[in-house]
Design an enzyme around this catalytic site. Structure first.
Site, PDB file in Angstrom:
ATOM      1  N   GLU A 130       0.850  -1.208   0.000  1.00  0.00           N
ATOM      2  CA  GLU A 130       0.000   0.000   0.000  1.00  0.00           C
ATOM      3  C   GLU A 130       0.882   1.254   0.000  1.00  0.00           C
ATOM      4  O   GLU A 130       1.936   1.275   0.651  1.00  0.00           O
ATOM      5  CB  GLU A 130      -0.843  -0.029   1.284  1.00  0.00           C
ATOM      6  CG  GLU A 130      -1.713   1.188   1.534  1.00  0.00           C
ATOM      7  CD  GLU A 130      -2.227   1.272   2.979  1.00  0.00           C
ATOM      8  OE1 GLU A 130      -1.500   0.844   3.915  1.00  0.00           O
ATOM      9  OE2 GLU A 130      -3.351   1.759   3.169  1.00  0.00           O
ATOM     10  N   ASN A 162      -7.198   5.992  -1.736  1.00  0.00           N
ATOM     11  CA  ASN A 162      -6.096   5.079  -1.439  1.00  0.00           C
ATOM     12  C   ASN A 162      -6.287   3.894  -2.375  1.00  0.00           C
ATOM     13  O   ASN A 162      -7.203   3.089  -2.197  1.00  0.00           O
ATOM     14  CB  ASN A 162      -6.172   4.673   0.037  1.00  0.00           C
ATOM     15  CG  ASN A 162      -4.960   3.877   0.483  1.00  0.00           C
ATOM     16  OD1 ASN A 162      -4.253   3.301  -0.338  1.00  0.00           O
ATOM     17  ND2 ASN A 162      -4.730   3.829   1.791  1.00  0.00           N
ATOM     18  N   LYS A 211      -9.546   1.725  -1.724  1.00  0.00           N
ATOM     19  CA  LYS A 211      -9.765   1.220  -0.357  1.00  0.00           C
ATOM     20  C   LYS A 211     -11.127   1.627   0.203  1.00  0.00           C
ATOM     21  O   LYS A 211     -11.474   2.818   0.212  1.00  0.00           O
ATOM     22  CB  LYS A 211      -8.638   1.752   0.538  1.00  0.00           C
ATOM     23  CG  LYS A 211      -8.613   1.214   1.957  1.00  0.00           C
ATOM     24  CD  LYS A 211      -7.337   1.729   2.662  1.00  0.00           C
ATOM     25  CE  LYS A 211      -7.161   1.231   4.057  1.00  0.00           C
ATOM     26  NZ  LYS A 211      -5.863   1.687   4.641  1.00  0.00           N
ATOM     27  N   GLU A 233      -6.352   8.919   7.562  1.00  0.00           N
ATOM     28  CA  GLU A 233      -6.859   8.370   6.297  1.00  0.00           C
ATOM     29  C   GLU A 233      -8.256   8.886   5.966  1.00  0.00           C
ATOM     30  O   GLU A 233      -8.581   9.097   4.805  1.00  0.00           O
ATOM     31  CB  GLU A 233      -6.855   6.843   6.338  1.00  0.00           C
ATOM     32  CG  GLU A 233      -5.453   6.287   6.231  1.00  0.00           C
ATOM     33  CD  GLU A 233      -5.456   4.804   5.884  1.00  0.00           C
ATOM     34  OE1 GLU A 233      -5.974   4.439   4.821  1.00  0.00           O
ATOM     35  OE2 GLU A 233      -4.942   4.017   6.699  1.00  0.00           O
ATOM     36  N   CYS A 255      -4.772  -2.928   3.238  1.00  0.00           N
ATOM     37  CA  CYS A 255      -4.485  -2.732   4.666  1.00  0.00           C
ATOM     38  C   CYS A 255      -5.666  -3.102   5.560  1.00  0.00           C
ATOM     39  O   CYS A 255      -5.998  -4.267   5.699  1.00  0.00           O
ATOM     40  CB  CYS A 255      -4.011  -1.293   4.884  1.00  0.00           C
ATOM     41  SG  CYS A 255      -3.172  -1.073   6.482  1.00  0.00           S
ATOM     42  N   ASN A 291       0.431  -0.909   5.568  1.00  0.00           N
ATOM     43  CA  ASN A 291       1.387  -0.154   6.397  1.00  0.00           C
ATOM     44  C   ASN A 291       0.804  -0.202   7.803  1.00  0.00           C
ATOM     45  O   ASN A 291      -0.130   0.547   8.109  1.00  0.00           O
ATOM     46  CB  ASN A 291       1.424   1.324   5.983  1.00  0.00           C
ATOM     47  CG  ASN A 291       2.174   1.581   4.688  1.00  0.00           C
ATOM     48  OD1 ASN A 291       3.350   1.918   4.688  1.00  0.00           O
ATOM     49  ND2 ASN A 291       1.484   1.443   3.572  1.00  0.00           N
TER      50      ASN A 291
END
Lengths: 325, 325
Positions: free
Chosen positions: B47, B107, B124, B143, B173, B198
């Protein structure tokens, strides 16, 4: 207020086909006595705890299988268990084959208050196996023959368990492999999942990929993931050992909301495992990573309720070659 | 026909805030060279593989964060990766921050055919963290500030990967912790999930229950359960090591449809792990325990799409005392 619960999982060794219910009930009462000595407030017994795992035996006439079913709970045979619960002040979870007054058949579990009152009933939703005699199978697995799909959903209720109020729910055996079932419980803030199983050590229909040594791993993986992802405790309790010539893998466990195994049965016999559960642990996941209202995205989950089986994905084609995705 | 795929997961060590994309891309090209020498047909990168994990840094003005986003793919900075893929005949998965021509931010991950064409894009869905600066947090996790929730669902496509056609899908993730996401992929017969992450070694908001040593366990548990319960392979690939002073736990893995770890990174640096995947393994689960059309019961799953957050369960009361369940 502390919300600690001393939880016992009472694994049962095998029950042979010829053994009557009074044998199993006697063993369960002895396990409850042990639980009492160890300070447990609740005891979880396995799926179909009163008899052998009879779906391995074929009866052409369903009525001939009625012998395996309970039409009353408590019954004369199970009364000693209810009496022991009252004597020790211990609640218990029991799995059994249920035949309703209307003649419907379910693979059922109940949670019984020490007073003898049934607090919660669940009927197994994910029935594995098949409905007709399968001549190519070395061992029959006729759950789809003997049981209807459970019609109670996955209910959760807040009820007194030991000295505290606990959000309790149930799964039965194969249900534990289905994350949908865990999530429906989690969406009702379940704190303790009581779960009985009868799972063979060998998959006699193995087609060459599933190594037998992975079967306990798969069971534990499913329970540990279910607990972690729904921030709950579980008691996953087996019938174990060689029953009617067929090995059941045992390995009952108690799991915490971090997915950790707190206690594990390591015999194939009647065996009691106990763990002290701090129910406040359920709050961590529910308020952080698994804060459902902050993070879930049901609009992206539509296939889960809109589809039963899987669909073939579109095929990608390079640019200019008529892609159909 | 054999359906074997030699799959590489290319873990990246840390990328510091001051480092330009050309540094990361150079490291990725070297990992692809290594993958080629080891016979890999596809490489999965993490990612947000081109920069530091920037959501830990707050920008009041969103436009000031545009530096971290890609507005073209390939770009000048990423062109060497596309060139290496073409040279070696290797497809690759890349995670990056996407800024669309309309100024929307996601993302994102893509799978790129060796020809350079983008086969599949995913954005995402499960964004962790928060949208506003949180003065009580020791580390920000923004995020929800920098990205919109992905608007592409969880797509699966059948596409050439190495010498065979593979049903590929992606998660990013935090998605990996959500069984709903895995199931939506499974309902489209996914065979390989590419997944970058991450994840910090320390949860700085820890409230006393989650031991730090469980964080790798939780990541692996989620991936292994997702693979087992959906009969697919996954490459779960980390950015690892101390990045901008914050430790990322690494431990990238390749997992098979039995939930077994086939390969695992054990450093906190750039590290390539490789596994030979027999895609025929996906058929076992799909045709037996996880034969969805035979066993799933969507009528019992309604809460999964009907609710976002959880609900308080009814309270049980003993008979005659006015129960409300």
């Amino acid at each position: 207020m502390s919300r600690r619960l001393t939880l016992a999982a009472a694994q049962l060794g095998p029950i042979q086909r010829a053994e009557g219910r009074e044998v199993a009930v006697g063993r369960m009462v002895r396990l409850m006595e042990t639980a009492h000595r160890r300070g447990a407030e609740v005891v979880v017994y396995p799926e179909l705890a009163l008899t052998t795992f009879f779906p391995r035996w074929y009866e052409e006439d369903l009525a001939a299988a009625d012998y395996w079913f309970e039409s009353a709970m408590p019954s004369d045979a199970t009364a000693p268990l209810f009496a022991a619960a009252r004597k020790f002040g211990i609640g218990f979870h029991l799995g059994f084959a249920e035949r309703t007054p209307e003649g419907r058949r379910f693979n059922t579990a109940i949670y019984v208050h020490p007073s003898g009152e049934v607090v919660l009933k669940y009927r197994k939703v994910h029935l594995p196996g098949h409905a007709e005699y399968a001549p190519d199978r070395r061992v029959q697995h006729l759950e789809k023959r003997y049981f209807e799909v459970g019609d109670l959903g996955f209910p959760v209720v807040r009820a007194p368990v030991g000295g505290t109020e606990v959000n309790i729910g149930m799964l039965i055996c194969n249900d534990r492999r289905w994350p949908e079932a865990w999530r429906v419980l989690g969406l009702q803030q379940v704190e303790l999942v009581m779960l009985g199983y009868n799972t063979p050590s060998l998959n006699m229909e193995n087609r060459g990929f599933e190594a037998h040594h992975l079967r306990v791993f798969h069971s534990h993986l499913s329970v540990q993931a279910g607990c972690y992802q729904n921030a709950c405790f579980a008691a996953a309790v087996a019938k174990a050992g060689t029953e009617d010539g067929h090995e059941l893998f045992g390995h009952s466990i108690i799991v915490n909301p971090q997915g950790e195994i707190m206690a594990q049965a390591t015999s194939w016999h009647d065996e009691l495992i106990v763990a002290d559960c701090d129910l406040a642990m359920c709050a961590l996941g529910r308020s952080t990573i698994f804060n459902f209202s902050a993070h879930r995205r049901p609009e992206a989950y539509e296939r889960i309720t809109a589809q039963v089986g899987s669909v073939v994905p579109p095929v990608w084609s390079p640019c200019g070659s008529g892609r159909d995705s």
